[in-house]
Design a protein around this motif. Structure first.
Motif, PDB file in Angstrom:
ATOM      1  N   LYS A  40       0.593  19.145  -2.431  1.00 25.46           N
ATOM      2  CA  LYS A  40       1.010  19.179  -1.026  1.00 25.46           C
ATOM      3  C   LYS A  40       1.441  20.593  -0.614  1.00 25.46           C
ATOM      4  N   SER A  41       2.311  21.192  -1.394  1.00 27.73           N
ATOM      5  CA  SER A  41       2.775  22.541  -1.051  1.00 27.73           C
ATOM      6  C   SER A  41       1.638  23.548  -1.136  1.00 27.73           C
ATOM      7  N   THR A  42       0.757  23.379  -2.100  1.00 20.88           N
ATOM      8  CA  THR A  42      -0.389  24.278  -2.225  1.00 20.88           C
ATOM      9  C   THR A  42      -1.272  24.202  -0.991  1.00 20.88           C
ATOM     10  N   LEU A  43      -1.518  22.994  -0.503  1.00 20.25           N
ATOM     11  CA  LEU A  43      -2.315  22.838   0.709  1.00 20.25           C
ATOM     12  C   LEU A  43      -1.646  23.546   1.885  1.00 20.25           C
ATOM     13  N   LEU A  44      -0.348  23.387   2.029  1.00 21.73           N
ATOM     14  CA  LEU A  44       0.348  24.044   3.130  1.00 21.73           C
ATOM     15  C   LEU A  44       0.296  25.563   2.998  1.00 21.73           C
ATOM     16  N   ARG A  45       0.362  26.064   1.780  1.00 19.85           N
ATOM     17  CA  ARG A  45       0.260  27.518   1.594  1.00 19.85           C
ATOM     18  C   ARG A  45      -1.120  28.033   1.993  1.00 19.85           C
ATOM     19  N   LEU A  46      -2.153  27.242   1.768  1.00 18.12           N
ATOM     20  CA  LEU A  46      -3.483  27.640   2.226  1.00 18.12           C
ATOM     21  C   LEU A  46      -3.504  27.771   3.742  1.00 18.12           C
ATOM     22  N   ILE A  47      -2.949  26.777   4.426  1.00 17.24           N
ATOM     23  CA  ILE A  47      -2.954  26.778   5.887  1.00 17.24           C
ATOM     24  C   ILE A  47      -2.105  27.933   6.430  1.00 17.24           C
ATOM     25  N   ALA A  48      -1.014  28.243   5.732  1.00 19.36           N
ATOM     26  CA  ALA A  48      -0.103  29.293   6.171  1.00 19.36           C
ATOM     27  C   ALA A  48      -0.572  30.693   5.785  1.00 19.36           C
ATOM     28  N   GLY A  49      -1.709  30.807   5.117  1.00 16.37           N
ATOM     29  CA  GLY A  49      -2.232  32.102   4.735  1.00 16.37           C
ATOM     30  C   GLY A  49      -1.525  32.743   3.562  1.00 16.37           C
ATOM     31  N   MET A  50      -0.817  31.936   2.764  1.00 15.45           N
ATOM     32  CA  MET A  50      -0.065  32.461   1.634  1.00 15.45           C
ATOM     33  C   MET A  50      -0.895  32.538   0.366  1.00 15.45           C
ATOM     34  N   ARG A  51      -2.038  31.847   0.350  1.00 17.04           N
ATOM     35  CA  ARG A  51      -2.990  31.969  -0.749  1.00 17.04           C
ATOM     36  C   ARG A  51      -4.349  31.514  -0.258  1.00 17.04           C
ATOM     37  N   GLU A  52      -5.383  31.817  -1.035  1.00 14.28           N
ATOM     38  CA  GLU A  52      -6.743  31.470  -0.648  1.00 14.28           C
ATOM     39  C   GLU A  52      -7.262  30.336  -1.514  1.00 14.28           C
ATOM     40  N   PRO A  53      -8.151  29.502  -0.972  1.00 17.58           N
ATOM     41  CA  PRO A  53      -8.728  28.426  -1.784  1.00 17.58           C
ATOM     42  C   PRO A  53      -9.696  28.979  -2.832  1.00 17.58           C
ATOM     43  N   SER A  54      -9.789  28.276  -3.941  1.00 20.28           N
ATOM     44  CA  SER A  54     -10.778  28.626  -4.958  1.00 20.28           C
ATOM     45  C   SER A  54     -12.178  28.273  -4.480  1.00 20.28           C
ATOM     46  N   ARG A  55     -12.264  27.227  -3.706  1.00 25.74           N
ATOM     47  CA  ARG A  55     -13.516  26.875  -3.038  1.00 25.74           C
ATOM     48  C   ARG A  55     -13.178  26.117  -1.758  1.00 25.74           C
ATOM     49  N   GLY A  56     -14.166  26.006  -0.879  1.00 27.10           N
ATOM     50  CA  GLY A  56     -13.926  25.397   0.413  1.00 27.10           C
ATOM     51  C   GLY A  56     -13.391  26.413   1.412  1.00 27.10           C
ATOM     52  N   THR A  57     -13.085  25.952   2.610  1.00 26.73           N
ATOM     53  CA  THR A  57     -12.644  26.851   3.671  1.00 26.73           C
ATOM     54  C   THR A  57     -11.427  26.276   4.398  1.00 26.73           C
ATOM     55  N   VAL A  58     -10.649  27.182   4.969  1.00 25.03           N
ATOM     56  CA  VAL A  58      -9.495  26.832   5.802  1.00 25.03           C
ATOM     57  C   VAL A  58      -9.548  27.717   7.039  1.00 25.03           C
TER      58      VAL A  58
END
Length: 209
Positions: A40-58
């Motif tokens: 859950k927190s990892t997903l939110l960090r993706l949306i917040a620009g705090m990390r990038e996905p290994s695959r897929g897009t945000v």
């Protein structure tokens, strides 16, 4: 406004977030639920620009999240953990600092700070320092700092932490007000009350293998 397409996060052989997709337009609320460790927190960090996905897009507002981008910083406010707090500034000082960063004038910043403190029931604590707050008061203060600035999208990670039932109702009401004004909300939570209290849909994350 927010679109996650088949995003996943891995570190070496460890999956932090299994493949996940979601979409939220202006005024929508997405409630993210799942067991501890589901990402859950990892997903939110993706949306917040705090990390990038290994695959897929945000994307947020049609663009990839990028913290240095001033347009992105203006569009999205996030509380993923408590915001930084200076030990020698009062609650009111903190609120004015954040509000003045975004407001057009000093009086406007003062109005915003006062209104948000009152909304969350913190006005009586305005002259206290962070170390003088209880854990629940600190949690609400952290949320107040996030709400004291403009945004189009609001991302919150378990805002119910350390709060009693009455304060959770306060948080729900504050989030619903922003949603009614058109903000897109993504909120990770373990709270049944928050899920039931928001006008949105729930995304359950499966535990990473």
């Amino acid at each position: 406004m927010i679109q996650v397409e088949h995003a996943a996060v891995r570190e070496g052989e460890v999956t932090l977030l299994a493949e996940t997709s979601l979409r939220a337009e202006a005024g929508d609320a997405v409630i993210v639920r799942g067991a501890n460790g589901a990402g859950k927190s990892t997903l939110l960090r993706l949306i917040a620009g705090m990390r990038e996905p290994s695959r897929g897009t945000v994307s947020v507002g049609g663009r990839a999240p990028a913290s240095p981008d001033p347009r992105f910083r203006r569009s999205l406010a996030a509380m993923i953990g408590l915001p930084p707090m200076a030990p020698d500034l009062t609650v009111r000082d903190h609120m004015l600092l954040v509000a003045a960063t975004w407001a057009e004038s000093g009086p406007e910043a003062e109005r915003i700070a006062q209104e948000v403190l009152a909304e969350l029931g913190l006005e009586a604590l305005a002259t206290r320092f962070p170390h003088e707050l209880s854990s629940g008061q600190t949690q609400l203060f952290g949320l107040a700092l996030v709400l004291a600035r403009p945004f189009d999208a609001l991302v919150l990670d378990e805002p119910e932490q350390r709060l009693d039932a009455d304060r959770i109702v306060t948080v729900i009401a504050a989030v619903r007000r922003r949603q009614a004004l058109g903000a897109t909300v993504v909120i990770a939570t373990h709270s049944d009350a928050i899920e039931a209290g928001l006008d949105g849909h729930t995304v359950w994350l499966r535990e990473a293998a």
